[in-house]
Scaffold this active site. Structure first.
Site: not given
Length: 333
Positions: A108, A247, A55, A123, A250, A234
């Site tokens: 990340r 959030e 991604d 996630q 997504s 979202d």
């Protein structure tokens, strides 16, 4: 930016927190799987760069790469499994109305660390096969309702075990298009608009993220090659402890050949069309799907009333952040 809520005190001890994390994760993934007819599968931690499966997020985040001796080449830690899941559905022989979910773990390195953002990402990544006629906003809303109901049921379950946690989720979720939101709050930034609408309704799904709005700006960044920008969005929840729009997910209906071609051209990334995954989508050889990611640590943080994501996951934080959090009663794992 680090937020230090006045008078914050965790409602659970560290040991209670660790127990509650397990309860929340187990219950929510069972509810999610039942709601969308999903089976759990194993998933890769890293992929080959040339596969096109990683991604690209907003396009500027650098993946963590390393070499493997026997491959004589580099691989990349995944940012998410948005593309891999779609290929897995075909490879594993899933049919229409069936889907999969998996635990996705990522690094990340370019995240700006604060109460909600960590270098370590965990996630639930899920993907569901659709009929072509189901690539509609109506189907998107149906899926969002099912996910949100699973979230509310999990909140109610954990509240029964730890009543002192309380409940705060609205029983329903408001849908609004990103352009409609811009017209409601034309003088606010995108993040300010999110907070304003979440304060008004509690829980909100913003539809249509990635394409330019009437002011020439995008509501938020989205890679052009997995979500259809007109059929995605979202799930955002007003989180009172931090007074923020949190959030949780997504997600969206994925690109078909036409929307991928259009979005790659809009983004100036037509060269991606030569990558294996992109070729498969453009040739209509992959199933049409909807999918997304749901933050595990964010969900636990929210349902357990925590002020910092580091209270529900073990990660790395700047020394100054650790010091400030400790001084304000926030104990990072």
């Amino acid at each position: 930016m680090l937020i230090l809520p006045d008078g914050y005190k965790s409602r659970l001890t560290v040991r209670e927190t660790e127990h509650a994390i397990k309860l929340v994760k187990d219950r929510f993934e069972r509810e999610l799987a039942a709601a969308l007819n999903l089976n759990r599968v194993s998933a890769p931690l890293f992929v080959r760069p040339e596969s096109g499966l990683n991604d690209n997020l907003n396009g500027f985040e650098r993946p963590v790469a390393f070499d493997i001796k026997d491959l004589h080449s580099d691989v990349e830690i995944v940012h998410s499994l948005a593309k891999w899941k779609r290929m897995a559905l075909k490879k594993y022989g899933y049919g229409t109305g069936e889907g999969l979910y998996t635990d996705m773990n990522a690094i990340r390195r370019d995240e700006d660390l604060d109460n909600l953002h960590s270098v370590y990402v965990d996630q639930w990544d899920w993907e569901l096969i659709l009929k072509r006629e189901e690539r509609t906003e109506e189907k998107l809303r149906w899926i969002v309702h099912r996910i949100y109901d699973a979230l509310v049921l999990t909140q109610d379950y954990i509240h029964e075990i730890f009543p002192r946690l309380g409940t705060f989720l609205s029983r329903d979720i408001k849908f609004i298009h990103s352009e409609e939101l811009l017209q409601m709050y034309p003088n606010l930034s995108a993040k300010e608009r999110e907070l304003a609408i979440c304060k008004k309704y509690g829980s909100v799904f913003i539809i249509g993220i990635g394409g330019k709005l009437s002011n020439g700006e995008r509501h938020d960044g989205r890679a052009p090659d997995y979500d259809d920008w007109s059929l995605n969005g979202d799930i955002l929840i007003h989180y009172p402890i931090l007074d923020c729009a949190l959030e949780i997910s997504s997600m969206g209906i994925r690109v078909d050949a036409a929307s991928m071609k259009s979005q790659l051209e809009t983004a100036g990334l037509e060269t991606r069309a030569e990558l294996p995954f992109h070729k498969a989508v453009l040739a209509d050889s992959l199933p049409l799907t909807a999918g997304g990611g749901i933050g595990q640590s964010r969900l636990c943080m929210m349902l357990l009333g925590k002020a910092h994501i580091g209270e529900v996951q073990a990660s790395i934080w700047p020394k100054e952040m650790i010091k400030k959090c400790h001084e304000d009663g926030i104990e990072l794992l």
